[in-house]
Design an enzyme around this catalytic site. Structure first.
Site, short mmCIF file in Angstrom:
data_model
loop_
_atom_site.label_atom_id
_atom_site.label_comp_id
_atom_site.label_asym_id
_atom_site.label_seq_id
_atom_site.Cartn_x
_atom_site.Cartn_y
_atom_site.Cartn_z
N GLN A 78 0.82 -1.22 0.00
CA GLN A 78 0.00 0.00 0.00
C GLN A 78 0.85 1.26 0.00
O GLN A 78 0.45 2.29 -0.55
CB GLN A 78 -0.94 -0.01 1.21
CG GLN A 78 -1.99 -1.11 1.16
CD GLN A 78 -2.85 -1.02 -0.09
OE1 GLN A 78 -3.50 -0.01 -0.35
NE2 GLN A 78 -2.85 -2.08 -0.89
N HIS A 112 -46.67 28.27 11.90
CA HIS A 112 -46.71 26.81 11.96
C HIS A 112 -47.95 26.36 12.72
O HIS A 112 -48.65 25.42 12.31
CB HIS A 112 -45.46 26.27 12.67
CG HIS A 112 -44.22 26.27 11.84
ND1 HIS A 112 -43.63 27.42 11.39
CD2 HIS A 112 -43.44 25.24 11.40
CE1 HIS A 112 -42.54 27.12 10.70
NE2 HIS A 112 -42.41 25.80 10.69
N ASP A 154 -8.84 -4.00 -3.17
CA ASP A 154 -8.58 -2.92 -4.11
C ASP A 154 -8.96 -3.28 -5.53
O ASP A 154 -9.39 -2.42 -6.31
CB ASP A 154 -7.09 -2.56 -4.09
CG ASP A 154 -6.73 -1.59 -2.99
OD1 ASP A 154 -7.64 -1.04 -2.35
OD2 ASP A 154 -5.52 -1.36 -2.77
N GLU A 163 -7.84 3.62 6.85
CA GLU A 163 -8.62 3.26 5.66
C GLU A 163 -8.69 1.73 5.49
O GLU A 163 -9.75 1.16 5.35
CB GLU A 163 -7.97 3.89 4.44
CG GLU A 163 -8.63 3.52 3.12
CD GLU A 163 -7.86 4.03 1.92
OE1 GLU A 163 -8.45 4.06 0.82
OE2 GLU A 163 -6.68 4.39 2.06
N HIS A 164 -7.54 1.09 5.47
CA HIS A 164 -7.47 -0.36 5.35
C HIS A 164 -6.90 -0.95 6.63
O HIS A 164 -5.90 -0.43 7.15
CB HIS A 164 -6.54 -0.77 4.21
CG HIS A 164 -6.85 -0.15 2.89
ND1 HIS A 164 -6.10 0.88 2.35
CD2 HIS A 164 -7.82 -0.42 1.99
CE1 HIS A 164 -6.61 1.22 1.17
NE2 HIS A 164 -7.65 0.45 0.93
N HIS A 217 1.52 3.38 -3.19
CA HIS A 217 0.57 4.33 -3.76
C HIS A 217 1.20 5.71 -3.92
O HIS A 217 0.90 6.43 -4.88
CB HIS A 217 -0.67 4.43 -2.88
CG HIS A 217 -1.76 3.48 -3.26
ND1 HIS A 217 -2.64 3.71 -4.28
CD2 HIS A 217 -2.11 2.28 -2.73
CE1 HIS A 217 -3.49 2.70 -4.38
NE2 HIS A 217 -3.18 1.82 -3.46
#
Length: 438
Positions: free
Chosen positions: A251, A413, A353, A319-320, A254
């Site tokens: 990862q 109202h 992914d 995230e992961h 990236h």
């Protein structure tokens, strides 16, 4: 008490980088709003060295991209898209329209209504990430969105054949070869050649993520996102150093700002993993990028037990989260803050992914505290409605409503309720306004 064997870059350094990104994006969005297609074209030339009269691909260009792929390539894309489509359909079927009589004569309900248009960003400047086309376009289509627009940057000076094929096979209605902030801005704001969309989805670099943040409100977005994050939770029973190091660097490649964190209860595993990371960085083709990420943002944390690992993991809200421990289900049962869990050594983040079927567009930067990832529900509006079927029901609700409006001082109202109590209940309810207004 947890011990940090390796820490990432200080938050102050990240904040300064965020400021520069924010200012750059503000200027680009203002330029596109003012000049439309002309600004988009200039930015495309500046950032991608990509110049066209019209950035939307024709059917002939799309087919030419598809024709460049082998039969096996197309079969592999089709397999991945089938998995994504199947899980999206299962999710859609879990969302029911409802209608129920909550009191005699009072009917309440909701409908799940697809958005009218969606803009799907597919990153591809560094790597041609065709998987993002599956995750966004297919999910929108399963939700029933009637207009799905997709943008991806050029790769090596031309449309990336695999991305274009994936976009087309997923069912995108418009395919544009356009990247970066200019792409998401064009989809959200609209230009002379592109009609605006209702929601922006899909991952991207820091500039794309910031553009989505600034455009939120003008359009919907899937989530606030930043650089890819991964957290590996492991012990000596569930994993070894090779698995941990591979999943961290898998990862980190990236980008140089992608955090990769090892959280473990075993010091020997932690030290062996750090050594294995250094070995793999020498042989991994993407080792230069992954190494920069590991040096700046990599962390190794030693915890006392599984309970402390849960606490730390929920604070990180990654995230992961790859869980390779003696009892991975302990983390499924107790963790609350994560984008997606990958339980056991047999699965990994790359499966999610690319192909397994769950969506890979996930929350980063602690957004997992309040949202999950992209799913079919992001393309649906759950809209309520009500019916009052009888005079008695309108009178009952009206009397309660009138008194509650009086508590708030909302005379208008209150009169909405009072007029119905008088009309349908025959009750002599005083007018809520001033006497002279009668």
């Amino acid at each position: 008490m947890a011990e940090w064997l390796k820490r990432g870059e200080a938050a102050a350094g990240r904040a300064e980088g965020d400021r520069k990104v924010r200012e750059t994006v503000e200027a680009i969005l203002a330029d596109i709003e003012a000049r439309g297609d002309a600004a988009v074209r200039e930015l495309s030339v500046k950032f991608d060295n990509w110049d066209r009269e019209n950035y939307r691909l024709s059917q002939d260009e799309i087919q030419a991209c598809i024709d460049q792929l082998s039969a096996q390539d197309l079969k592999d894309i089709e397999f991945a898209q089938t998995q994504v489509r199947n899980f999206a359909r299962i999710q859609r079927e879990s969302m029911r329209d409802v209608e129920v009589e909550t009191l005699p004569g009072v009917v309440l309900g909701h409908r799940n209504i697809p958005l009218n248009s969606a803009g799907c960003y597919v990153p591809g400047g560094k790597y041609p990430l065709l998987a993002s086309a599956h995750m966004s376009v297919i999910t929108a289509k399963v939700a029933g969105v009637p207009r799905v627009v997709t943008c991806a940057p050029p790769f090596a000076g031309k449309p990336a054949p695999a991305i274009v094929a994936a976009q087309a096979m997923a069912g995108a209605h418009e395919i544009w070869c356009l990247g970066g902030v200019q792409a998401v801005a064009a989809m959200a704001i609209g230009t002379q050649s592109m009609a605006p969309v209702d929601i922006l989805v899909g991952p991207g670099n820091a500039f794309v993520a910031e553009a989505k943040r600034q455009l939120f409100g003008r359009v919907g977005i899937d989530l606030f996102a930043g650089p890819t994050e991964t957290l590996v939770i492991a012990d000596e029973v569930g994993a070894d150093a090779e698995l941990c190091a591979t999943d961290l660097l898998g990862q980190a490649e990236h980008g140089p700002d992608s955090p990769a964190v090892l959280l473990t209860t075993n010091r020997a595993l932690a030290e062996a993993t750090m050594a294995e990371v250094e070995r793999l960085l020498k042989v991994l083709p993407t080792g230069e990028v992954a190494g920069r990420a590991w040096r700046s943002y990599g962390e190794v944390i030693l915890a006392e037990d599984d309970a402390e690992m849960v606490r730390i993991a929920d604070e990180i809200a990654s995230e992961h989260v790859q869980v390779m421990t003696a009892n991975p289900d302990f983390f499924l049962e107790h963790m609350t803050n994560y984008g997606a869990l990958f339980l056991g050594a047999r699965t990994n983040v790359s499966y999610g992914d690319k192909v397994i079927g769950t969506n890979h567009t996930l929350p980063t930067r602690k957004a997992a505290r309040y949202t999950g990832g992209l799913w079919v529900g992001k393309f649906l509006k759950t809209c309520t409605y009500q019916r009052v079927l009888t005079d008695e029901a309108s009178t009952l609700i009206g009397e309660y409503c009138s008194r509650l409006c009086a508590l708030e001082g909302f005379a208008g109202h209150g009169e909405q309720a009072n007029v119905r109590v008088r009309r349908y209940g025959g009750r002599n309810v005083p007018y809520a306004g001033k006497a002279e207004a009668r």
